[in-house]
Design an enzyme around this catalytic site. Structure first.
Site, PDB file in Angstrom:
ATOM      1  N   ASN A   7      27.318  76.086  45.393  1.00 10.28           N
ATOM      2  CA  ASN A   7      28.526  75.476  44.847  1.00 10.28           C
ATOM      3  C   ASN A   7      28.911  76.174  43.736  1.00 10.28           C
ATOM      4  O   ASN A   7      27.970  76.103  42.605  1.00 10.28           O
ATOM      5  CB  ASN A   7      28.679  74.135  44.614  1.00 10.28           C
ATOM      6  N   ASP A   9      31.842  75.942  41.744  1.00 11.31           N
ATOM      7  CA  ASP A   9      32.657  75.325  40.703  1.00 11.31           C
ATOM      8  C   ASP A   9      32.278  75.633  39.381  1.00 11.31           C
ATOM      9  O   ASP A   9      33.547  75.751  38.468  1.00 11.31           O
ATOM     10  CB  ASP A   9      32.748  73.942  41.303  1.00 11.31           C
ATOM     11  N   HIS A  10      31.217  75.487  38.859  1.00 10.00           N
ATOM     12  CA  HIS A  10      30.735  75.540  37.471  1.00 10.00           C
ATOM     13  C   HIS A  10      30.948  76.957  36.886  1.00 10.00           C
ATOM     14  O   HIS A  10      31.072  76.983  35.691  1.00 10.00           O
ATOM     15  CB  HIS A  10      29.394  74.786  37.393  1.00 10.00           C
ATOM     16  N   HIS A  44      35.031  73.188  45.428  1.00 11.56           N
ATOM     17  CA  HIS A  44      35.871  72.065  45.324  1.00 11.56           C
ATOM     18  C   HIS A  44      37.172  72.356  44.810  1.00 11.56           C
ATOM     19  O   HIS A  44      37.234  72.866  43.643  1.00 11.56           O
ATOM     20  CB  HIS A  44      35.394  70.923  44.582  1.00 11.56           C
ATOM     21  N   ARG A  46      40.188  70.963  43.100  1.00  7.52           N
ATOM     22  CA  ARG A  46      40.523  69.745  43.036  1.00  7.52           C
ATOM     23  C   ARG A  46      42.168  69.774  42.860  1.00  7.52           C
ATOM     24  O   ARG A  46      42.801  70.753  42.469  1.00  7.52           O
ATOM     25  CB  ARG A  46      40.052  69.166  41.666  1.00  7.52           C
ATOM     26  N   ARG A  50      41.307  71.826  37.901  1.00  5.70           N
ATOM     27  CA  ARG A  50      40.615  71.795  36.590  1.00  5.70           C
ATOM     28  C   ARG A  50      39.625  73.004  36.592  1.00  5.70           C
ATOM     29  O   ARG A  50      39.187  73.379  35.450  1.00  5.70           O
ATOM     30  CB  ARG A  50      39.944  70.668  36.270  1.00  5.70           C
ATOM     31  N   GLU A  71      35.346  71.685  49.999  1.00  8.98           N
ATOM     32  CA  GLU A  71      35.469  70.240  49.178  1.00  8.98           C
ATOM     33  C   GLU A  71      37.042  70.035  48.794  1.00  8.98           C
ATOM     34  O   GLU A  71      37.415  70.660  48.040  1.00  8.98           O
ATOM     35  CB  GLU A  71      34.485  70.065  48.277  1.00  8.98           C
ATOM     36  N   THR A 101      32.709  64.386  37.375  1.00  9.81           N
ATOM     37  CA  THR A 101      32.411  65.129  38.625  1.00  9.81           C
ATOM     38  C   THR A 101      32.561  64.070  39.808  1.00  9.81           C
ATOM     39  O   THR A 101      33.070  63.006  39.408  1.00  9.81           O
ATOM     40  CB  THR A 101      31.187  65.713  38.841  1.00  9.81           C
ATOM     41  N   THR A 102      32.550  64.661  41.093  1.00  9.17           N
ATOM     42  CA  THR A 102      32.666  63.594  42.065  1.00  9.17           C
ATOM     43  C   THR A 102      31.679  62.407  42.177  1.00  9.17           C
ATOM     44  O   THR A 102      30.544  62.543  41.966  1.00  9.17           O
ATOM     45  CB  THR A 102      32.375  64.286  43.559  1.00  9.17           C
ATOM     46  N   GLU A 152      28.013  64.178  54.856  1.00  9.42           N
ATOM     47  CA  GLU A 152      27.155  64.796  53.453  1.00  9.42           C
ATOM     48  C   GLU A 152      26.780  63.436  52.949  1.00  9.42           C
ATOM     49  O   GLU A 152      27.409  62.691  52.193  1.00  9.42           O
ATOM     50  CB  GLU A 152      27.778  65.674  52.555  1.00  9.42           C
ATOM     51  N   HIS A 192      24.546  66.736  45.534  1.00 11.72           N
ATOM     52  CA  HIS A 192      25.047  66.140  44.167  1.00 11.72           C
ATOM     53  C   HIS A 192      23.598  65.744  43.486  1.00 11.72           C
ATOM     54  O   HIS A 192      23.008  64.947  43.709  1.00 11.72           O
ATOM     55  CB  HIS A 192      25.872  64.856  44.451  1.00 11.72           C
ATOM     56  N   GLY A 193      23.744  66.484  42.218  1.00  9.64           N
ATOM     57  CA  GLY A 193      22.735  66.225  41.351  1.00  9.64           C
ATOM     58  C   GLY A 193      21.426  66.690  41.420  1.00  9.64           C
ATOM     59  O   GLY A 193      20.213  66.441  40.990  1.00  9.64           O
ATOM     60  N   GLY A 214      25.095  72.893  43.004  1.00  9.47           N
ATOM     61  CA  GLY A 214      25.858  73.678  42.387  1.00  9.47           C
ATOM     62  C   GLY A 214      25.321  73.670  40.810  1.00  9.47           C
ATOM     63  O   GLY A 214      24.922  74.741  40.055  1.00  9.47           O
ATOM     64  N   HIS A 215      25.468  72.696  40.110  1.00 11.91           N
ATOM     65  CA  HIS A 215      25.357  72.513  38.815  1.00 11.91           C
ATOM     66  C   HIS A 215      23.803  73.182  38.221  1.00 11.91           C
ATOM     67  O   HIS A 215      23.701  73.948  37.133  1.00 11.91           O
ATOM     68  CB  HIS A 215      25.186  71.278  38.339  1.00 11.91           C
TER      69      HIS A 215
HETATM   70  N1  PXP Z   1      28.241  68.213  47.488  1.00  7.89           N
HETATM   71  C1  PXP Z   1      29.569  67.593  46.876  1.00  7.89           C
HETATM   72  C2  PXP Z   1      30.232  67.069  48.116  1.00  7.89           C
HETATM   73  C3  PXP Z   1      30.099  67.484  45.580  1.00  7.89           C
HETATM   74  O1  PXP Z   1      31.118  66.879  45.540  1.00  7.89           O
HETATM   75  C4  PXP Z   1      29.267  68.393  44.669  1.00  7.89           C
HETATM   76  C5  PXP Z   1      29.862  68.413  43.436  1.00  7.89           C
HETATM   77  O2  PXP Z   1      31.009  69.130  43.231  1.00  7.89           O
HETATM   78  C6  PXP Z   1      28.109  68.912  45.017  1.00  7.89           C
HETATM   79  C7  PXP Z   1      27.771  68.747  46.222  1.00  7.89           C
HETATM   80  C8  PXP Z   1      27.352  69.798  44.214  1.00  7.89           C
HETATM   81  O3  PXP Z   1      26.869  68.908  43.250  1.00  7.89           O
HETATM   82  P1  PXP Z   1      26.179  69.606  41.897  1.00  7.89           P
HETATM   83  O4  PXP Z   1      27.079  70.351  41.209  1.00  7.89           O
HETATM   84  O5  PXP Z   1      25.573  68.206  41.012  1.00  7.89           O
HETATM   85  O6  PXP Z   1      24.942  70.227  42.553  1.00  7.89           O
END
Ligand code: PXP
Length: 240
Positions: A7, A9-10, A44, A46, A50, A71, A101-102, A152, A192-193, A214-215
């Site tokens: 991911n 996004d960051h 993602h 959004r 952002r 996403e 975040t989501t 997911e 996520h996380g 991602g993060h």
């Molecule tokens: N999956 C989904 C559906 C998400 O919304 C996110 C965060 O945008 C991620 C995975 C990735 O999460 P993280 O950035 O915490 O790894």
């Protein structure tokens, strides 16, 4: 062997911190991630734009070597974008403006009819739909009723509990949701996380075929570079 969706996004979050600059470019990050072993690029878009911008998705669509997992919220505007740009897959996520975040999974049960309609529209153009849900059996069943190809599983609660007294409970919730989804012939993804330490335990659930991370990767990339950060995650995931 599970797939690694990176991911990006960051990377865009860092760029947007300065609004009028073009760097760092998430599309460049995507190319480096692919070279380092990513199987998919996840982003993602959004509603408030952002971090990722429409331009990012448009350019990425032209340069992608693997596949795009978009996403997005289930809104008419975003469905239009998906129908126009035709990513490999769409993951429907809940979206609230004030969240960082989501947060939490999609309430598929509560929005079954509108989700079903979107799944159908995407299916007509051969775009796969995945629903981002909490590890909750009712939501898994609703995901199946909606006609999605995949769910997911939101790993946020497991990640928060990791290393503490609630970890086993959250892990078991994920395990049960995965088993239930597989029984309904849904493909199972997770995300996520997740980071370089809490991922290992989940890898024992062999039915999870895709991780979107991602993060943790982008944070490590600041220190060691994108390619090394992705390669290290890919090695953890695939054991090579
Ligand atoms: N999956 C989904 C559906 C998400 O919304 C996110 C965060 O945008 C991620 C995975 C990735 O999460 P993280 O950035 O915490 O790894």
């Amino acid at each position: 062997m599970p797939r690694l969706g990176v991911n990006i996004d960051h990377v865009a979050t860092l760029r947007e911190a300065r609004k009028n600059v073009r760097y760092p470019d998430p599309v460049t990050a995507a190319a480096l991630a692919e070279m380092a072993g990513a199987d998919q690029i996840t982003l993602h878009l959004r509603m408030d734009r952002r971090h990722m911008q429409d331009r990012d998705l448009e350019v990425l669509k032209k340069t992608i070597q693997t596949r795009i997992n978009l996403e997005m919220a289930n809104t008419p505007e975003m469905v239009k974008v998906a129908l126009y740009l035709r990513p490999f897959s769409v993951t429907l996520v809940p979206e609230r403006r004030e969240e960082i975040t989501t947060e939490g999974g999609l309430d598929v049960q509560g929005h079954l009819e509108t989700i079903k309609k979107t799944v159908l529209k995407l299916r007509e153009i051969q775009v796969r739909t995945c629903l981002f849900i909490e590890p909750d059996l009712d939501q898994v069943r609703a995901g199946h009723k909606a006609g999605a190809q995949a769910v997911e599983i939101h790993t946020g609660r497991y990640c928060e509990a990791f290393g503490g007294p609630g970890e086993d409970r959250e892990f078991t919730a994920i395990l049960n949701a995965v088993k239930a989804a597989k029984k309904l012939s849904l493909a199972v993804h997770a995300g996520h996380g997740l980071h370089y330490h809490n991922l290992e335990r989940l890898l024992s659930i062999v039915e999870i075929e895709e991780y979107n991370i991602g993060h943790a990767i982008v944070a490590r990339a600041v220190m060691v570079g994108m390619e090394r950060a992705v390669r290290e995650m890919a090695t953890l995931l695939k054991g090579r």
